[in-house]
Write a protein that holds these residues in place. Structure first.
Motif, PDB file in Angstrom:
ATOM      1  N   GLU B 214      43.957  43.563  43.866  1.00  0.00           N
ATOM      2  CA  GLU B 214      43.847  43.763  45.317  1.00  0.00           C
ATOM      3  C   GLU B 214      42.418  43.593  45.791  1.00  0.00           C
ATOM      4  OE1 GLU B 214      46.381  44.067  47.394  1.00  0.00           O
ATOM      5  OE2 GLU B 214      47.561  43.741  45.567  1.00  0.00           O
ATOM      6  N   THR B 215      41.494  44.222  45.059  1.00  0.00           N
ATOM      7  CA  THR B 215      40.077  44.138  45.451  1.00  0.00           C
ATOM      8  C   THR B 215      39.584  42.702  45.337  1.00  0.00           C
ATOM      9  OG1 THR B 215      39.911  46.307  44.427  1.00  0.00           O
ATOM     10  CG2 THR B 215      37.850  45.260  45.108  1.00  0.00           C
ATOM     11  N   ALA B 217      41.418  39.975  45.546  1.00  0.00           N
ATOM     12  CA  ALA B 217      42.017  39.176  46.622  1.00  0.00           C
ATOM     13  C   ALA B 217      41.284  39.411  47.934  1.00  0.00           C
ATOM     14  CB  ALA B 217      43.501  39.517  46.767  1.00  0.00           C
ATOM     15  N   ALA B 218      40.924  40.658  48.180  1.00  0.00           N
ATOM     16  CA  ALA B 218      40.213  40.967  49.429  1.00  0.00           C
ATOM     17  C   ALA B 218      38.863  40.261  49.452  1.00  0.00           C
ATOM     18  CB  ALA B 218      40.036  42.478  49.557  1.00  0.00           C
ATOM     19  N   ALA B 219      38.184  40.258  48.306  1.00  0.00           N
ATOM     20  CA  ALA B 219      36.873  39.602  48.245  1.00  0.00           C
ATOM     21  C   ALA B 219      37.010  38.102  48.474  1.00  0.00           C
ATOM     22  CB  ALA B 219      36.216  39.880  46.893  1.00  0.00           C
ATOM     23  N   ARG B 221      39.474  36.593  50.145  1.00  0.00           N
ATOM     24  CA  ARG B 221      39.928  36.312  51.502  1.00  0.00           C
ATOM     25  C   ARG B 221      38.794  36.429  52.504  1.00  0.00           C
ATOM     26  NH1 ARG B 221      45.131  38.977  50.433  1.00  0.00           N
ATOM     27  NH2 ARG B 221      44.017  40.918  50.777  1.00  0.00           N
ATOM     28  N   ASN B 222      37.781  37.187  52.157  1.00  0.00           N
ATOM     29  CA  ASN B 222      36.664  37.423  53.082  1.00  0.00           C
ATOM     30  C   ASN B 222      35.341  37.015  52.436  1.00  0.00           C
ATOM     31  OD1 ASN B 222      38.280  38.880  55.172  1.00  0.00           O
ATOM     32  ND2 ASN B 222      38.632  40.223  53.417  1.00  0.00           N
TER      33      ASN B 222
END
Lengths: 379, 379
Positions: B214-215, B217-219, B221-222
């Motif tokens: 999750e972390t 993917a967040a990194a 995506r942004n």
């Protein structure tokens, strides 16, 4: 009085580079010692299971999984047990070997070795790389990327690297934005700025300086916090070539002026307080080549890196004749690993410079086709 | 399921580099044409006097001086007169040759030629380099410093170059600032940041990412406006190696994953929108070498430069054995132009990496002493 003939007493390029290197300070760098054993624990070198080797091919019940960074105290491997383990994880107590995942079958929480493990298999032993206190790198070694990592590894990271500030200014009354036939545009300014940028410097491009000693002196007295000033033009023996005299008047240390290189004879380097002045010749090819030779050396020393070696070697596909006693840097294209000399028009020939891949080092009286020569790659 | 044996179907390094090169856009570059004759006027190629060659050795009265950039209309050279002239200055009307200062005597406003001038001597003729409209460089040639200068020369300067923004993040739960024996410090982060900085990128170092999809993917995506994200770790086949799956879930285009190189098999490159992800292996030597191979290629393409060739060639001073079917990059010191193999301890051996000057390319089953091999220079 201008002297255009060659002089055997001009400073050879390698000596000029050595003087520049010697004159500049390098940041001190301390020795690097291991702050703890490396590895600090027995670590898995592969993904697999951690087990007791002495139990051979006996099946083992899996107690759990250790990932890199997990505290191995969570498990103790006893006869008949094993722990799934990932590369980089510390071995649990009792285990003395890793059986790689490729060498086992797994069924319902049990693993069945397909090979006989031996003590130490796929284990990076504690202290196998270094023991606490070991000298890993002596003091005052040139800095590089790997050594940056090593310092971080032992808990003594360097501050983030900074870029050396370099200002670029052409000189010459003939440089204008919209030139009449007797005037030209400044191409050295953008060229030298692009080179310094590509070499990693923080570049400040300044307006071209007029051929006026007062203005030149003012610019040198107020470098505006830059560490290196690259100028082009004004270093030859013409009546408007004021830079050498202005530098001397200001009390600068002239590291060298005039070198044994074609193009590039009038090249000058000087130190004025904390400012390094690279006084490049005004002709574009000459300015380019001398910047390509001298700026990387200055930046490397100031950044604490090793002396760069820009030379490669290849064969000439065609002969190059060369009269005169200064070594010649001759423009070439590089095809099939060979240097193909280009019909250049001398040190003002920006078009051939823009088409060249390399500059071959040619000593008088020239080189035959097939000769292996050293060359610089253009940037 | 982790596979640690070598596979002949792994992507060869050169193909991986070619895929990366092909996938990235290069800035368009227009052709370069001469906007006017070059030179735009007949120019002095040396310091001397401008005169009529047909008057031979006759003494001439000096009318004045022309410096580079001066309008030559101030003078007309007639029989018995001459104009002192500096390199780069336009010839006055009537003059057809430059007599260098070394070839004349001067007394009381008169010059006395010591040689017989010939028409065109030391004159750079108008249009001698190019005529207005001539094609100097075709479109879509790679950009370099000299071509930057050529564009400025014809009045079409490029905007000042900018640095590509690169973010660096290690991955791994084991990375902490004050490690316990089963933990380590992050050395890849500082290492990759230093490398990207040295290669001219504008670097942003990010905190290490945990082994959590999750972390991660967040990194991804942004990316925060960076063009390239370099990660280390998380690309192998361990249970915590989440990067490939996360990238696929996000719809990234995987350019390649796993290459035929030791160290470096798990190397990954992917494009996620405008973000290039270089997923480097976690072991320091492997991360270092793959960054050294792939990052310069990505930066060069994005900056519009030519494909860099990092390989040099030298002889091995001692043999290197190599089992396995992936080519090996073996650490060496460089002494007297020869590669001296270092007794490295594999891809986790940061100490040998920090001592190496070069990495030699060794194909199985190895190379004898004296063999000429290609090598990378460390940065």
């Amino acid at each position: 009085m201008a002297m255009s003939c060659d002089h055997p007493d001009l400073l050879p390029l390698d000596e000029a580079l050595a003087r520049l290197w010697a004159a500049l300070p390098a940041p001190a760098s301390s020795e690097v010692r291991a702050d703890r054993d490396d590895p600090a624990a027995d670590l898995a070198a592969m993904d697999g299971v951690a087990l007791r080797s002495e139990d051979g091919r006996a099946p083992r019940r899996l107690l759990g999984t250790l990932y890199a960074g997990d505290d191995p105290a969570a498990f103790t491997v006893t006869p008949g047990t094993a722990v799934r383990i990932m590369t980089g994880a510390a071995l649990p107590a009792g285990a003395d070997a890793i059986l790689p995942v490729e060498q086992l079958h797994e069924t319902e929480g049990q693993i069945h070795p397909q090979a006989i493990p031996e003590a130490g298999d796929h284990v990076r032993r504690r202290g196998g790389q270094a023991c606490a206190g070991d000298l890993l790198l002596p003091a005052d070694q040139p800095l590089n990327v790997a050594r940056t990592a090593l310092r971080a590894w032992v808990g003594r990271p360097l501050p983030p690297p900074r870029r050396i500030r370099v200002a670029v200014a052409s000189t010459g009354d003939e440089l204008v934005t919209d030139p009449l036939p007797h005037q030209i545009r400044d191409s050295n300014g953008p060229m030298l700025a692009a080179l310094a940028h590509a070499l990693g410097a923080d570049v400040e491009r300044r307006p071209a300086l007029p051929d006026d000693p007062e203005t030149l002196a003012a610019a040198l007295r107020n470098p505006g916090g830059v560490r290196i000033l690259m100028t082009s033009g004004g270093v030859s023996m013409g009546e408007h070539d004021h830079l050498p005299a202005v530098l001397k008047d200001l009390g600068a240390t002239i590291l060298f002026h005039k070198i044994r290189l074609k193009p590039g004879k009038p090249m000058l380097a000087a130190q004025l307080g904390d400012l390094l002045v690279l006084g490049l010749p005004g002709n574009p090819v000459s300015a380019y080549l001398n910047a390509l030779l001298f700026l990387p050396v200055a930046l490397a020393k100031l950044e604490g890196r090793a002396l760069p070696d820009p030379w490669r070697r290849a064969r000439l596909a065609a002969p190059v004749k060369h009269k005169g006693d200064r070594p010649l840097l001759h423009p070439c294209s590089l095809e099939d690993g060979q240097l193909h000399p280009l019909p250049g028009k001398g040190s003002a020939d920006l078009v051939t410079l823009a088409r060249a891949d390399a500059f071959a080092w040619i000593e008088a009286p020239g080189q035959e086709a097939g000769a292996r020569v050293r060359y610089l790659t253009v940037m």
